[in-house]
Design an enzyme around this catalytic site. Structure first.
Site, short mmCIF file in Angstrom:
data_model
loop_
_atom_site.label_atom_id
_atom_site.label_comp_id
_atom_site.label_asym_id
_atom_site.label_seq_id
_atom_site.Cartn_x
_atom_site.Cartn_y
_atom_site.Cartn_z
N ASN A 196 0.75 -1.18 -0.08
CA ASN A 196 -0.07 -0.04 0.09
C ASN A 196 0.77 1.23 0.08
O ASN A 196 1.51 1.47 0.97
CB ASN A 196 -0.89 -0.04 1.29
CG ASN A 196 -1.89 1.25 1.48
OD1 ASN A 196 -1.78 1.91 0.41
ND2 ASN A 196 -2.45 1.36 2.72
N TRP A 197 0.89 1.73 -1.03
CA TRP A 197 2.09 3.10 -1.32
C TRP A 197 1.50 4.18 -0.78
O TRP A 197 2.10 5.23 -0.32
CB TRP A 197 2.18 3.27 -2.71
CG TRP A 197 3.03 2.17 -3.52
CD1 TRP A 197 3.22 1.01 -3.06
CD2 TRP A 197 3.43 2.14 -4.87
NE1 TRP A 197 3.92 0.09 -3.83
CE2 TRP A 197 4.12 0.93 -5.09
CE3 TRP A 197 3.50 3.03 -5.76
CZ2 TRP A 197 4.66 0.40 -6.32
CZ3 TRP A 197 3.99 2.95 -7.17
CH2 TRP A 197 4.40 1.69 -7.22
N LYS A 198 0.16 4.33 -0.30
CA LYS A 198 -0.47 5.57 0.39
C LYS A 198 -0.15 6.67 -0.85
O LYS A 198 -0.05 6.70 -1.86
CB LYS A 198 0.01 5.60 1.81
CG LYS A 198 -0.24 4.37 2.49
CD LYS A 198 0.09 4.75 4.04
CE LYS A 198 -0.42 3.24 4.91
NZ LYS A 198 -0.42 3.35 6.19
N HIS A 233 -9.68 1.10 4.88
CA HIS A 233 -8.22 1.41 5.66
C HIS A 233 -8.51 2.39 6.87
O HIS A 233 -9.21 3.33 6.84
CB HIS A 233 -7.41 1.78 4.77
CG HIS A 233 -5.93 2.12 5.20
ND1 HIS A 233 -5.46 2.84 6.24
CD2 HIS A 233 -4.84 1.07 5.00
CE1 HIS A 233 -4.40 2.71 6.70
NE2 HIS A 233 -3.80 1.62 6.04
N GLU A 258 -7.12 4.78 7.92
CA GLU A 258 -6.75 6.19 7.63
C GLU A 258 -8.08 6.78 6.91
O GLU A 258 -8.45 7.79 7.33
CB GLU A 258 -5.43 6.32 6.78
CG GLU A 258 -4.38 5.98 7.41
CD GLU A 258 -3.07 5.57 6.72
OE1 GLU A 258 -3.15 5.52 5.43
OE2 GLU A 258 -2.16 5.16 7.51
N GLU A 264 -5.41 -4.81 10.73
CA GLU A 264 -4.51 -3.95 10.85
C GLU A 264 -4.60 -3.12 12.28
O GLU A 264 -5.55 -2.10 12.23
CB GLU A 264 -4.67 -2.91 9.64
CG GLU A 264 -4.36 -3.38 8.48
CD GLU A 264 -3.55 -2.41 7.34
OE1 GLU A 264 -2.57 -2.67 6.76
OE2 GLU A 264 -4.27 -1.37 6.99
N GLY A 320 2.38 2.34 10.77
CA GLY A 320 3.35 3.47 10.53
C GLY A 320 3.93 3.81 11.83
O GLY A 320 4.62 4.90 11.87
N SER A 358 3.31 -1.88 10.49
CA SER A 358 4.68 -2.07 10.60
C SER A 358 5.26 -3.45 10.33
O SER A 358 6.06 -3.93 10.99
CB SER A 358 5.15 -1.78 12.14
OG SER A 358 4.68 -0.26 12.11
N GLY A 386 2.83 -1.41 4.24
CA GLY A 386 2.76 0.29 4.03
C GLY A 386 4.36 0.59 3.72
O GLY A 386 4.72 0.50 2.44
N GLY A 387 4.77 1.35 4.78
CA GLY A 387 6.28 1.82 4.59
C GLY A 387 7.23 0.94 3.84
O GLY A 387 7.79 1.34 3.11
#
Ligand code: PGA
Length: 252
Positions: free
Chosen positions: A9-11, A98, A100, A170, A176, A215, A236-237
């Site tokens: 997930n590049w966000k 998600h 977010e 999640e 993150g 993470s 993610g990251g």
């Protein structure tokens, strides 16, 4: 046998050129892998066309997903992107719910139900995210919170539709933050999610992929993926670095 899936997930990260480069690198590093992991990348909307072309040109095994979609099919919805548009851009999956989106953009279970129905009727697969906040875990409400996210959206689907759903657990406190759930915490929740699914969709529960997100990185992926009910990750990251992302894929 349940599918194993690793989705990046590049966000809201990377320029289009950086995204193309990242997709090329991921394609290159995964092209000779012979494990049976389904690999998905989820660039921002603006990158989908170019990244989709990279994957198509390379006959890549990497598949394309979107991070969100509109809750209507078409019309006067300024700033929105419909599922049909995403399909045209060769997306096969859409991340929905998600934390977010729930937290910063006020997405409710009601909106998510509309979106999931649109995604499924277009023949795409939703990656449906659930997870509790830190204060909910501390108040020992994590199971209750996750069960209600599942019941208010997924329980409203028909079994044949549900068969196409991928679930991602999640924990919001792990996203993150560098804090990962322990593999035991992940397994405990994943097994619980599978039981909640089984209560409604007995014949599909065993086959439902349940991904862990929060993470997840090269140093902890193998431990987390070793758990019986963890079928992969939503990353993610660490998905923004091709080498790290591929190391995670190889952790199965
Ligand atoms: P993270 O994000 O890996 O950067 O914690 C996961 C996610 O939000 O999907």
């Amino acid at each position: 046998m349940r599918k194993k899936i690793v989705a990046g997930n590049w966000k809201m990260n990377t320029s289009i050129a950086e995204g193309e480069l990242l997709a090329n690198q991921i394609d290159f590093l995964t092209s000779t892998l012979d494990n049976d992991v389904q690999i998905i990348i989820t660039p921002p909307y603006t990158h989908l066309q170019k990244v989709g072309m990279v994957l198509k040109d390379h006959k890549s095994k990497v598949e394309l997903a979107a991070q969100n979609c509109a809750d209507h099919t078409s019309g006067a919805y300024t700033g929105e992107v419909s599922v049909e548009m995403l399909k045209e851009l060769t997306c096969k999956y859409v991340i929905l719910g998600h934390s977010e989106r729930r937290e910063y953009y006020g997405e409710t279970n009601e909106t998510l139900l509309k979106k999931i129905n649109l995604v499924l009727s277009a023949g795409l697969k939703p990656i449906f995210c659930v997870g509790e906040k830190l204060e909910e875990r501390e108040a020992n409400k994590h199971f209750e919170v996750v069960a209600s996210q599942i019941k208010e959206v997924l329980y409203k689907l028909r079994g044949v539709e549900f068969a196409n759903v991928i679930v991602a657990y999640e924990p919001v406190w792990a996203i993150g933050t560098g804090k990962t759930a322990t593999s035991d915490q992940a397994e405990e929740m994943h097994a619980y999610i599978r039981r909640v699914i089984a209560d409604k969709f007995a014949q599909y529960a065993d086959e439902t992929p349940i991904l862990y997100g929060g993470s997840c990185k090269p140093s902890n992926a193998a431990e987390i993926f070793s758990k019986e009910n963890v079928d992969g990750g939503l990353i993610g990251g660490a998905s923004l670095n091709a080498q790290d992302f591929v190391t995670i894929i190889k952790s199965f």
